[in-house]
Design a protein around this motif. Structure first.
Motif, PDB file in Angstrom:
ATOM      1  N   ALA A 189       0.829  -1.208   0.000  1.00 51.44           N
ATOM      2  CA  ALA A 189       0.000   0.000   0.000  1.00 51.44           C
ATOM      3  C   ALA A 189       0.863   1.258   0.000  1.00 51.44           C
ATOM      4  N   SER A 190       1.939   1.244   0.776  1.00 56.63           N
ATOM      5  CA  SER A 190       2.842   2.392   0.817  1.00 56.63           C
ATOM      6  C   SER A 190       3.508   2.622  -0.541  1.00 56.63           C
ATOM      7  N   ALA A 191       3.922   1.544  -1.179  1.00 59.14           N
ATOM      8  CA  ALA A 191       4.525   1.672  -2.512  1.00 59.14           C
ATOM      9  C   ALA A 191       3.513   2.182  -3.522  1.00 59.14           C
ATOM     10  N   ALA A 192       2.265   1.715  -3.420  1.00 56.67           N
ATOM     11  CA  ALA A 192       1.213   2.168  -4.329  1.00 56.67           C
ATOM     12  C   ALA A 192       0.987   3.670  -4.189  1.00 56.67           C
ATOM     13  N   VAL A 193       0.999   4.172  -2.951  1.00 57.43           N
ATOM     14  CA  VAL A 193       0.815   5.608  -2.718  1.00 57.43           C
ATOM     15  C   VAL A 193       1.954   6.399  -3.363  1.00 57.43           C
ATOM     16  N   ALA A 194       3.189   5.960  -3.133  1.00 51.50           N
ATOM     17  CA  ALA A 194       4.348   6.685  -3.655  1.00 51.50           C
ATOM     18  C   ALA A 194       4.387   6.659  -5.179  1.00 51.50           C
ATOM     19  N   LEU A 195       4.163   5.506  -5.771  1.00 48.44           N
ATOM     20  CA  LEU A 195       4.204   5.400  -7.232  1.00 48.44           C
ATOM     21  C   LEU A 195       3.050   6.150  -7.881  1.00 48.44           C
ATOM     22  N   ASN A 196       1.886   6.121  -7.246  1.00 42.83           N
ATOM     23  CA  ASN A 196       0.743   6.842  -7.796  1.00 42.83           C
ATOM     24  C   ASN A 196       1.023   8.344  -7.861  1.00 42.83           C
ATOM     25  N   LYS A 197       1.660   8.901  -6.833  1.00 43.37           N
ATOM     26  CA  LYS A 197       1.966  10.332  -6.831  1.00 43.37           C
ATOM     27  C   LYS A 197       2.918  10.710  -7.958  1.00 43.37           C
ATOM     28  N   LYS A 198       3.883   9.837  -8.233  1.00 43.06           N
ATOM     29  CA  LYS A 198       4.906  10.182  -9.216  1.00 43.06           C
ATOM     30  C   LYS A 198       4.524   9.806 -10.642  1.00 43.06           C
ATOM     31  N   THR A 210      -6.960   3.685 -12.619  1.00 47.01           N
ATOM     32  CA  THR A 210      -8.177   3.274 -11.918  1.00 47.01           C
ATOM     33  C   THR A 210      -8.906   2.165 -12.666  1.00 47.01           C
ATOM     34  N   VAL A 211      -9.059   2.321 -13.971  1.00 45.12           N
ATOM     35  CA  VAL A 211      -9.746   1.302 -14.774  1.00 45.12           C
ATOM     36  C   VAL A 211      -8.977  -0.019 -14.731  1.00 45.12           C
ATOM     37  N   SER A 212      -7.656   0.048 -14.819  1.00 46.26           N
ATOM     38  CA  SER A 212      -6.846  -1.168 -14.756  1.00 46.26           C
ATOM     39  C   SER A 212      -7.023  -1.874 -13.419  1.00 46.26           C
ATOM     40  N   ALA A 213      -7.057  -1.101 -12.338  1.00 48.16           N
ATOM     41  CA  ALA A 213      -7.221  -1.690 -11.012  1.00 48.16           C
ATOM     42  C   ALA A 213      -8.574  -2.399 -10.890  1.00 48.16           C
ATOM     43  N   VAL A 214      -9.617  -1.768 -11.395  1.00 48.19           N
ATOM     44  CA  VAL A 214     -10.962  -2.352 -11.292  1.00 48.19           C
ATOM     45  C   VAL A 214     -11.061  -3.639 -12.113  1.00 48.19           C
ATOM     46  N   ILE A 215     -10.589  -3.596 -13.356  1.00 46.88           N
ATOM     47  CA  ILE A 215     -10.684  -4.775 -14.226  1.00 46.88           C
ATOM     48  C   ILE A 215      -9.826  -5.914 -13.695  1.00 46.88           C
ATOM     49  N   ILE A 453      -0.750  -2.780  -8.949  1.00 46.91           N
ATOM     50  CA  ILE A 453      -0.273  -2.759  -7.566  1.00 46.91           C
ATOM     51  C   ILE A 453      -1.417  -2.387  -6.624  1.00 46.91           C
ATOM     52  N   ILE A 454      -2.227  -1.415  -7.044  1.00 42.49           N
ATOM     53  CA  ILE A 454      -3.394  -1.032  -6.229  1.00 42.49           C
ATOM     54  C   ILE A 454      -4.344  -2.213  -6.073  1.00 42.49           C
ATOM     55  N   THR A 455      -4.555  -2.942  -7.162  1.00 44.58           N
ATOM     56  CA  THR A 455      -5.420  -4.117  -7.104  1.00 44.58           C
ATOM     57  C   THR A 455      -4.890  -5.139  -6.104  1.00 44.58           C
ATOM     58  N   SER A 456      -3.581  -5.360  -6.124  1.00 42.61           N
ATOM     59  CA  SER A 456      -3.005  -6.369  -5.236  1.00 42.61           C
ATOM     60  C   SER A 456      -3.216  -6.003  -3.770  1.00 42.61           C
ATOM     61  N   VAL A 457      -3.272  -4.697  -3.460  1.00 45.09           N
ATOM     62  CA  VAL A 457      -3.524  -4.290  -2.075  1.00 45.09           C
ATOM     63  C   VAL A 457      -4.876  -4.813  -1.608  1.00 45.09           C
ATOM     64  N   PHE A 458      -5.907  -4.620  -2.440  1.00 42.68           N
ATOM     65  CA  PHE A 458      -7.252  -5.050  -2.053  1.00 42.68           C
ATOM     66  C   PHE A 458      -7.387  -6.575  -2.088  1.00 42.68           C
ATOM     67  N   GLN A 459      -6.824  -7.199  -3.128  1.00 47.05           N
ATOM     68  CA  GLN A 459      -6.916  -8.660  -3.223  1.00 47.05           C
ATOM     69  C   GLN A 459      -6.256  -9.335  -2.029  1.00 47.05           C
ATOM     70  N   LEU A 460      -5.034  -8.927  -1.738  1.00 44.73           N
ATOM     71  CA  LEU A 460      -4.295  -9.567  -0.661  1.00 44.73           C
ATOM     72  C   LEU A 460      -4.901  -9.247   0.708  1.00 44.73           C
ATOM     73  N   THR A 461      -5.456  -8.043   0.848  1.00 39.87           N
ATOM     74  CA  THR A 461      -6.105  -7.704   2.118  1.00 39.87           C
ATOM     75  C   THR A 461      -7.297  -8.615   2.388  1.00 39.87           C
ATOM     76  N   LEU A 462      -8.125  -8.810   1.364  1.00 35.18           N
ATOM     77  CA  LEU A 462      -9.287  -9.683   1.535  1.00 35.18           C
ATOM     78  C   LEU A 462      -8.857 -11.123   1.797  1.00 35.18           C
ATOM     79  N   ASN A 463      -7.851 -11.596   1.057  1.00 33.50           N
ATOM     80  CA  ASN A 463      -7.373 -12.968   1.267  1.00 33.50           C
ATOM     81  C   ASN A 463      -6.794 -13.147   2.670  1.00 33.50           C
ATOM     82  N   ALA A 464      -6.014 -12.161   3.113  1.00 34.15           N
ATOM     83  CA  ALA A 464      -5.428 -12.250   4.445  1.00 34.15           C
ATOM     84  C   ALA A 464      -6.508 -12.227   5.527  1.00 34.15           C
ATOM     85  N   TYR A 465      -7.539 -11.428   5.311  1.00 31.42           N
ATOM     86  CA  TYR A 465      -8.621 -11.339   6.292  1.00 31.42           C
ATOM     87  C   TYR A 465      -9.376 -12.662   6.394  1.00 31.42           C
ATOM     88  N   VAL A 466      -9.681 -13.256   5.235  1.00 34.44           N
ATOM     89  CA  VAL A 466     -10.459 -14.497   5.228  1.00 34.44           C
ATOM     90  C   VAL A 466      -9.676 -15.659   5.822  1.00 34.44           C
TER      91      VAL A 466
END
Length: 512
Positions: A189-198, A210-215, A453-466
């Protein structure tokens, strides 16, 4: 009386003149204030412009690395890079781009994009490539070996000595894995924030990301990732078709690319030739006659066609080593009383087997051995592909073959295609990255990669939670880890180690 009136009149005239001058001076004062504000705004704008120019200049500055530094940092990463491939990308970005300035954000994102578009483990390929950029081919070999070595050694030893012991559910290990996963996701998530800004500096790029992350989240297929990256590049090619992109500073930090183009082409030929050779050889021989070739063939094939990294390779490996079809050996290895976890070694040790069940499955190891090894692999530093070393040790012992042979065949088979391909592609990348069509495509390619990378944050978060035995605590560990790395600037290896320790504590108490 007249004198008094005259003085009074004179006094009134003076007061009126003062009031008049005061009244006339107000607009002038307002103009002066506006002028000062405008001047301050100009100075502020110039200051921001100079600051932006300074940041842009700093972005193109690449600091050289000594052999001592290269070895030290990659050795540390090899022993502390927990959390899986996406977390490794975050650690690389924090260390090599932000802290050490060994490469620019642009080059780093391009390498990530290349890894996503090629078969093989992305974090491993980036490890080799970053070493090549600093010290050429020897640097790439050293960085890759140091990054993979610790996990390889540990998993090989565990698979060799403790395969039967790990063939059960180990609660503390599940806690450790949950804590490491939470901390690793925080780094992503931290890397996603930094790369998104730059990277996503304009609206078009933000939309692509955003579209890539959703798809990617909705269709998490291996082919989805390279297709989205290519579509992102095509989008900016179309929208920037009349734009001439300057390339004068794009070579910063890319003067060392390992092989030349001839060497790169030869490597690609070797990769394809070996793939064809092992597939044909395995197809023409019986498993029992040449077990080692079948092991190498299965892992080399998987390493040659896998996109998306470690998480994607797991179901393919499971199908090969646990639920593999054995049509050529059914008459020997598939009796009617086949148990769910039976292995080929267990079956073929009985030479009196005569009955045949055509629908049955044969396997090289048990399902419980596979999942036990996977839990251990996720708790180890380095690439998840090192799991192949554990599998090789267990498979070889089940087949009465020396464990080191199985480790070497399976580990080299899975890693070799991705490593060969990254060394082969780098010299061509060094050339085509200066083409105008590639420069126009690059913003879209990189934005789509950031979306993944943004997608992986959400995917891995849900997997880790479950999958976590203490779901609420896992989320809390992740939040604390994100704050530690993003706000407190705690080094990534320490964040990951503390996350694993918190997972063990959560198991011991126990917590929610």
């Amino acid at each position: 009386m007249n004198t008094t009136d005259s003085r009074k009149s004179s006094t009134d005239d003076v007061d009126m003149k003062k009031n008049s001058n005061s009244t006339e001076s107000l607009p002038q004062m307002q103009k002066d204030v506006e002028s000062l504000e405008a001047l301050a705004a100009v100075e502020g704008s110039e200051k921001k412009s100079k600051q932006g120019e300074k940041e842009a200049e700093e972005e193109t500055i690449v600091i050289p690395a000594t052999w001592k530094e290269l070895i030290r940092y990659w050795f540390i990463l090899g022993w502390t890079a927990f959390g899986g491939p996406a977390a490794h990308i975050g650690m690389f970005q924090k260390l090599f781009v932000e802290k050490l300035r060994w490469c620019t954000t642009l080059v780093f994102t391009e390498l990530f994009m290349l890894g996503q578009c090629m078969p093989g483990p992305t974090s491993t390929q980036m490890g080799f490539a970053l070493g090549v950029l600093k010290k050429g081919l020897p640097g790439g070999l050293v960085s890759g070996a140091l990054f993979q070595g610790p996990g390889l050694i540990i998993l090989s030893a565990i698979g060799w000595a403790l395969a039967d012991t790990l063939d059960k559910d180990i609660a503390w290990l599940n806690g450790l894995v949950s804590g490491l996963a939470a901390a690793g996701i925080a780094l992503i998530a931290s890397a996603a924030v930094a790369l998104n800004k730059k990277i996503n500096s304009e609206r078009l790029l933000q939309i692509i990301s955003t579209v890539s992350a959703v798809i990617a989240f909705y269709w998490p297929k291996p082919w989805t990732f390279p297709c989205l990256i290519l579509l992102g590049g095509l989008t900016t090619i179309i929208f920037k078709r009349h734009q001439v992109v300057q390339v004068s500073k794009m070579a910063t930090g890319t003067d060392r690319l390992g092989f030349n183009k001839l060497g790169g082409g030869l490597l690609l030929f070797i990769w394809i030739a070996v793939l064809i050779g092992v597939l044909v050889g395995a197809g023409q021989t019986s498993y029992l006659d040449n077990k080692e070739l079948h092991w190498f063939s299965a892992f080399y094939r998987t390493g040659s066609i896998i996109f998306g990294g470690g998480q994607v390779v797991l179901p393919m490996l499971y199908n090969d080593v646990v639920a593999a079809d054995c049509p050529n050996q059914q008459s020997i290895c598939c009796p009617q009383d086949l148990s769910a976890n039976a292995t080929i070694y267990e079956l073929c040790s009985n030479t009196d087997v005569a009955q045949v069940t055509p629908e049955c499955k044969c396997s090289w190891m048990s399902a419980s051995q596979f999942y036990a090894g996977l839990a251990v692999a996720q708790a180890m530093p380095g690439p998840l592909f090192n799991f192949s070393a554990f599998l090789g040790a267990v498979i070889a012992q089940n087949a009465n073959v020396f464990a080191i042979a199985g480790i070497a065949l399976c580990w080299v088979g899975l890693f070799a295609p991705g490593i060969i391909i990254i060394f082969a592609i780098l010299p061509f990348w060094g050339a085509f990255r200066h083409w105008q069509i590639y420069r126009r495509a690059l913003p879209g390619l990189n934005s789509a990669a950031v979306g993944l990378i943004i997608t992986s944050v959400f995917q891995l978060t849900l997997n880790a939670y479950v999958s976590s035995p203490f779901r609420t605590t896992t989320i809390c560990i992740g939040i604390a880890a994100f704050g530690s790395t993003e706000i407190l600037k705690v080094p990534a290896p320490i964040v990951v180690i503390l996350g694993g320790a918190a997972g063990v504590v959560a198991w011991a108490i126990p917590m929610q």
